[in-house]
Each structure stands twice: as structure tokens, then as C-alpha cells.
Write an enzyme that holds these catalytic residues in place. Structure first.
Site, PDB file in Angstrom:
ATOM      1  N   HIS A  38     119.135  83.582   2.723  1.00  0.00           N
ATOM      2  CA  HIS A  38     118.108  83.806   3.738  1.00  0.00           C
ATOM      3  C   HIS A  38     118.590  83.291   5.084  1.00  0.00           C
ATOM      4  CE1 HIS A  38     115.075  83.508   0.153  1.00  0.00           C
ATOM      5  NE2 HIS A  38     115.787  84.610   0.139  1.00  0.00           N
ATOM      6  N   ASN A  39     119.677  83.877   5.565  1.00  0.00           N
ATOM      7  CA  ASN A  39     120.188  83.529   6.891  1.00  0.00           C
ATOM      8  C   ASN A  39     119.400  84.321   7.930  1.00  0.00           C
ATOM      9  OD1 ASN A  39     122.347  84.096   4.714  1.00  0.00           O
ATOM     10  ND2 ASN A  39     123.241  82.432   5.885  1.00  0.00           N
TER      11      ASN A  39
END
Length: 595
Positions: A521-522
Site C-alpha cells: 500500500h504505497n
């Protein structure tokens, strides 16, 4: 001297799309349906459920989870990483902390399926926190900002994305009326979930009772693992989940997990005005001589041949990190400088802050973890976002609390009590005695943006094509660590109420480490903003400087909330499409928002 062929210039298209994952496939389908001539260029191979994820080969833990068959290889593209500005960043030689997808479908192939809507206050975060607690309550170096779009504006697009995916769940707030069994803290919903919740395992029923007894409000996890047969608005049919336990890091062989392959591509590939070019990597977004418009893209195919694809509209739909890097390599936008605070490209990079408690139970408690699914879980949002009073706690942000049964796969699902040797006879004995009697209460926490957390181009290391690698400067800040310590205690309270005989609390380490997997979840780096001074794109995801360039995905987030990004990524995609179809195409080449 070796002869190098010249670049080949191709006939112009109406739309060129970079990346064919969730956002790229949705954009392609909706714009091709408008009659536009659309081409999508994808770095990885074509991936199809029947050919690539059939039931005979898909549940292979060694191939997919250990050897990472469908993930990007560092030899193709990697990043350098460091924790602080005074450190020298080094290349990531093996993906661990996060795992970018490779090929058609992108990370939408291998995700677990958690599909959330952000809380309404997540969208006006800075102004909300300032109003409730005062400006001084926000850490001085924290660069969180309000989104230029509200929850109310995105709600219809959240709803449609959930219907495209067939998301399983239970509404908690239907048109302002709180519903029993759902999440009472969620924003209002215009409709129920498309399909009913998954059937819960023992761990979830124990969590539900324990959380309720503690005064919390448990509800089923909104799931991209479909609970019943379903046909989505594109006419694509999906099958009910079989709880096989091969979701995260795997393609779904059963057409049960929401992905571009199961929800969008079957409708897209039927359109004659759509073309996909796989095993082709875009190296640059081209612009007109004055730099004010995008003219198309340059890409390299698998044979090393270089091509120019002109287009009227360019849609940047790759993974968040790659979106930001391609803008940098193309010289579009102004690189963020953490010393001066000037520039916007690469600014407000964020991640996720996860922690939890593992519980070991008596031998007569059988959790049967092998009967799992990526999004089989019960949740509680009582300590997420700003649902609770942060005033006495001294931090901002929060996390969802969760109890999921995702898998009991034989290689990696071998939990043993603290003090167990890492190998040998005692480890084997503990593995046999513990398997099936362990569960976890976890959390998925917010990650807010800071002045010295950002992305830029590495000054030293280059990729196989001679281009600078992305450099990520990231560290978990004291605010997030304080939040995580608070949340871990809440997970331990629930675990104790569930009756664990032994518990192991897992708090967030102070230093971000690229080795252990944490989450893919960048976010951030090309954020959407109300003004050009605060972000890369406007409220319609249109680039502030190049009006025929639109950016999609989690790179748009000014900071990350205590949820998976995918639901919000989907909603933003349909929000942008609405603006493109109903505003931009009527007056092409013009800004939709005046700077």
C-alpha cells in the site's frame, strides 16, 4: 560499430494508457465504449484466468508465495531505499516490504480483496483535525492536507466500483440510517453491498463476541472474495468463493476474487477499438516542444526495439511508485525538495502502519485456517481515523481492528509459541501441536505524510535501460509509533477476551525495514490538490501543467488512511472518468480547474 535501429513512429491513437491493472482496464473499457481508439501498454505479460490461474496450477505456494512468480523482478525495476536524508540509499535486491505486480491485472491479481471506503473525515483531514484539536495538535513536520474532493462527491463512484467488483459485505449506514450488523462509523451509502457477507470461521465468531463484550462494534470485512454467484454491470459473471485459502499472492482459479481479469477484461477484450500491447515498457511520456501538452509515449518492446505512440490523451495508470518515477523521468512537474519544501512531485509519500497480537489457544479450539479467504474477517472501526477522541492520547490517526482467516498453507503457515527453536525436532513438535490453534487480531493503521518522507530519482543507481532508479526516503514517525502502541493494546484486549492462553504482541518497529513483507500500500508522490502549489494533479486527476495527461491510483493520495487503498482507487477512477467523458472531451486540451 553495432547498428541501432531508429525509433518507429506509430499512427496516432485517441488514448494511450500506461499500465493495464485496475485503473487502466477500467479507463480503457469506459473510454472505448465512448468510441475512442484506445491502446494500453503494459510492461508485463498478458495474464488470463483460464490460461494462467487454472485450478490445477493456481494453488501452488512454492511457485507463487515463495518464488514470487507473478511479482515484478528487481532486475526489471527496483527502487533504492533509506530511512533518513543523511543516509545513502541502497537498491532493493529482493522485494519484501511490498510486492508490485507484473503483468496484466497488476497488483489487482494477487491482492487479498479488502475493499474499503475511506471515512468522510479522511478527505478533509487537516481542516477537521485543526477544528477539533487545534493546529498545534498536528506534528510540526507533518504535511497532511485536505483532499480536493469530498466523500459525498465520491460516494456514487464508490458504489459503482463495488458493484463492478461484486463486493461482499453488510452496509452500516444506508442513506444516513445506521444498520444493525454493519459498520456504524462508515460514511453514508446509497445502496447495500452487491453480495452478502462471507460465512465466518470460528476465529471471526469469537472475535465478534469478544469485541461486542468490550463495547466495540464488529462487522464483516468488505470482501472482494465473492460470497455468491454474481453478474456485474459489465455483464461479467463471477462464482462464489470456495474458501481455498489461496488469495494473497495468487491468482484466483475460481473466478471468485475481484480482479481486472474477473470483473473488467472479459468485457474490454470484446471491443474492436481496444488494443493491448504487453511486454512493452513505457520509458517516457512525450510532450510538445513547449511542454504544455502530452504528445504520446515512447516505449521499448521485449526485443529492445523503441517505438513512439502518439495520442491525444495520455492516462498514467501504473502502480503508484512507477507513476511518480515516470513523471520524473519525463521531466513533467517540479521535483519536491525536502530542505526548502518547494516542488510537488515525489511529495507526501506514505505507507501503512500495521501491528497486532497473536493468540495461542487450547488444543480443543480448532480454527481450521485452511478454510480461509483473503478477505474472510470481522472488523471493528472504533479506533480508526478520528472516530475516537485523540485529545488525551497525543497522536493523530488510527487503525481498523481485524480478525481474519486467510489461509493455512503448509510452507509459511507454521506459527509456534515464543521460545520455540527455529528448526529441529522441538520445532517440528511445536508446529504439529500449534497448527490450527492460533489466530491473530491485527490492525491496519494510517500512515501520514511528513516533510522528509518523499520520492526522488537516485543519483547513483540505474536500471537495465540506463535510467535512474526511484529513491524512497521513508521512516515510521513517532506519531505513527505512538498510535501503533495504543492500537496493539486494543488488539491484546480483544485477544484476551477471546480466551487465548498465551499472547504475543507485535508492535511496529521504529525503523522501516525493506525485508519483511508488510503491505503493498504505497501511496502519494503525485497527489491531487486544490492548488498547483500543493500537488501534481487537480481534483479531476488532470495534471496541473499538462491538461491532456491524467494520473490514477494511490499515488494521488495526500496521505494514507487506516484502510486498504483499492476501494478509493476505484472510486477515484470512476470520478476521473466522469470528468473526462462529460467535461474534458467536450473541450479537449483545456484545464478542468483554473490554477
Amino acid at each position: 560499430m553495432e547498428w541501432t535501429p531508429r525509433m518507429t513512429r506509430l499512427p496516432k491513437k485517441d488514448v494511450v494508457i500506461i499500465g493495464l491493472g485496475w485503473t487502466g482496464s477500467i479507463m480503457a473499457l469506459e473510454l472505448a465504449k465512448q468510441g475512442l481508439d484506445v491502446v494500453a501498454i503494459e510492461r508485463g505479460p498478458w495474464r488470463d484466468t483460464a490460461a494462467d490461474y487454472n485450478i490445477g496450477t493456481a494453488p501452488d505456494e512454492l511457485r507463487y508465495a515463495i518464488r514470487q512468480d507473478i511479482f515484478l523482478r528487481p532486475a526489471q525495476d527496483t527502487q533504492t531505499a533509506r530511512n533518513k536524508l543523511d543516509q545513502v540509499a541502497l537498491p532493493i535486491r529482493k522485494y519484501g516490504s511490498y510486492l508490485p505486480g507484473n503483468g496484466v491485472g497488476g497488483a489487482g491479481v494477487h491482492w487479498n480483496g479488502h475493499t474499503w471506503r475511506f471515512l468522510p473525515t479522511d478527505f478533509n483531514l487537516r481542516s477537521h483535525l485543526t477544528s477539533r484539536y487545534g493546529a498545534n495538535f498536528i506534528p510540526e513536520d507533518c504535511t497532511i492536507q485536505d483532499w480536493p474532493v469530498s466523500y459525498d462527491e465520491l460516494e456514487p463512484h464508490y458504489d459503482f466500483f463495488e458493484k463492478v467488483c461484486g463486493i461482499s459485505g453488510k452496509a452500516g449506514n444506508l442513506k444516513g440510517v445506521i444498520q444493525p450488523g454493519g459498520n456504524p462509523f462508515e460514511g453514508w451509502r446509497s445502496d447495500e453491498y452487491p453480495t452478502k457477507p462471507l460465512k465466518m470461521n470460528l476465529a471471526q465468531t469469537m472475535f465478534q463476541k469478544a469485541a461486542t463484550d468490550l463495547g466495540l462494534h464488529p462487522f464483516p470485512l468488505p470482501s472482494g472474495n465473492i460470497s455468491e454467484a454474481y453478474t456485474n454491470p459489465y455483464g461479467v459473471r463471477m462464482a462464489p468463493c470456495t474458501y481455498c485459502g489461496f488469495c494473497e499472492w495468487f491468482g484466483c482459479a475460481n473466478y471468485s476474487k475481484s480482479s481486472p481479469q474477473t470483473c473488467v477484461l472479459p468485457a474490454l477484450v470484446r471491443l474492436p477499438n481496444f488494443e493491448a500491447r504487453t511486454l512493452c515498457e513505457v520509458t517516457k511520456i512525450n510532450t510538445t516542444p513547449d511542454g504544455k501538452m502530452a504528445s504520446g509515449v515512447t516505449y521499448v518492446d521485449s526485443a529492445g526495439r523503441e517505438w513512439e505512440q502518439p495520442a491525444e490523451i495520455v492516462l498514467l495508470c501504473a502502480y503508484s511508485i512507477f507513476n511518480v518515477r515516470l513523471l520524473m523521468l519525463s521531466g513533467i512537474g517540479t521535483q519536491y525538495n525536502p530542505q526548502t519544501g518547494k516542488g510537488t512531485l515525489g511529495r507526501n509519500y506514505a505507507y501503512q502502519t500495521n501491528a497486532g497480537t497473536t493468540g495461542y489457544f487450547d488444543k480443543d479450539v480448532y480454527f481450521n485456517p485452511f478454510a480461509g479467504a483473503g478477505s474472510l474477517g470481522m472488523m471493528a472501526d472504533d479506533f480508526n481515523g478520528d472516530v475516537f477522541d485523540h485529545g488525551p492520547l497525543g497522536f493523530i490517526g488510527g487503525a481498523n481492528l481485524n480478525c481474519t482467516t486467510t489461509n493455512g498453507r503448509p510452507i509459511t503457515s507454521r506459527p509456534t509459541p515464543p521460545g520455540t527453536p527455529r528448526w529441529g525436532a522441538e520445532w517440528k513438535k511445536a508446529t504439529a501441536e500449534t497448527y490450527g490453534h492460533v489466530t491473530t487480531v491485527g490492525s491496519q493503521g494510517s500512515s501520514y505524510s511528513y516533510r522528509d518522507v518523499y520520492m526522488d530519482l537516485d543519483p547513483t543507481y540505474k536500471d537495465r535501460l540506463g535510467r535512474p532508479l526511484s529513491r524512497i526516503t521513508f521512516e515510521f514517525k513517532e506519531n505513527e509509533l505512538k498510535m501503533s502502541r495504543f492500537i496493539v493494546e486494543r488488539t491484546a484486549e480483544i485477544m484476551q477476551a477471546m480466551g487465548a492462553k498465551q499472547m504475543l504482541k507485535g508492535g511496529k518497529a521504529a525503523t522501516w525495514n525493506v525485508v519483511p513483507y508488510q503491505t503493498t500500500h504505497n501511496t502519494g508522490g503525485a497527489v491531487m490538490s486544490k492548488t498547483p502549489e500543493d500537488g501534481v494533479v487537480n481534483r479531476y486527476t488532470q495534471h496541473w501543467d499538462v491538461p491532456n495527461l491524467f494520473v490514477s491510483g494511490a499515488s494521488l493520495f495526500p496521505q494514507n488512511a487506516g484502510y486498504n487503498p483499492t476501494g478509493t482507487v476505484g472510486a477515484l477512477t470512476y470520478w476521473a472518468l466522469d470528468a473526462i467523458k462529460n467535461q474534458y472531451l467536450k473541450n479537449p486540451g483545456q484545464p478542468l480547474v483554473q490554477a
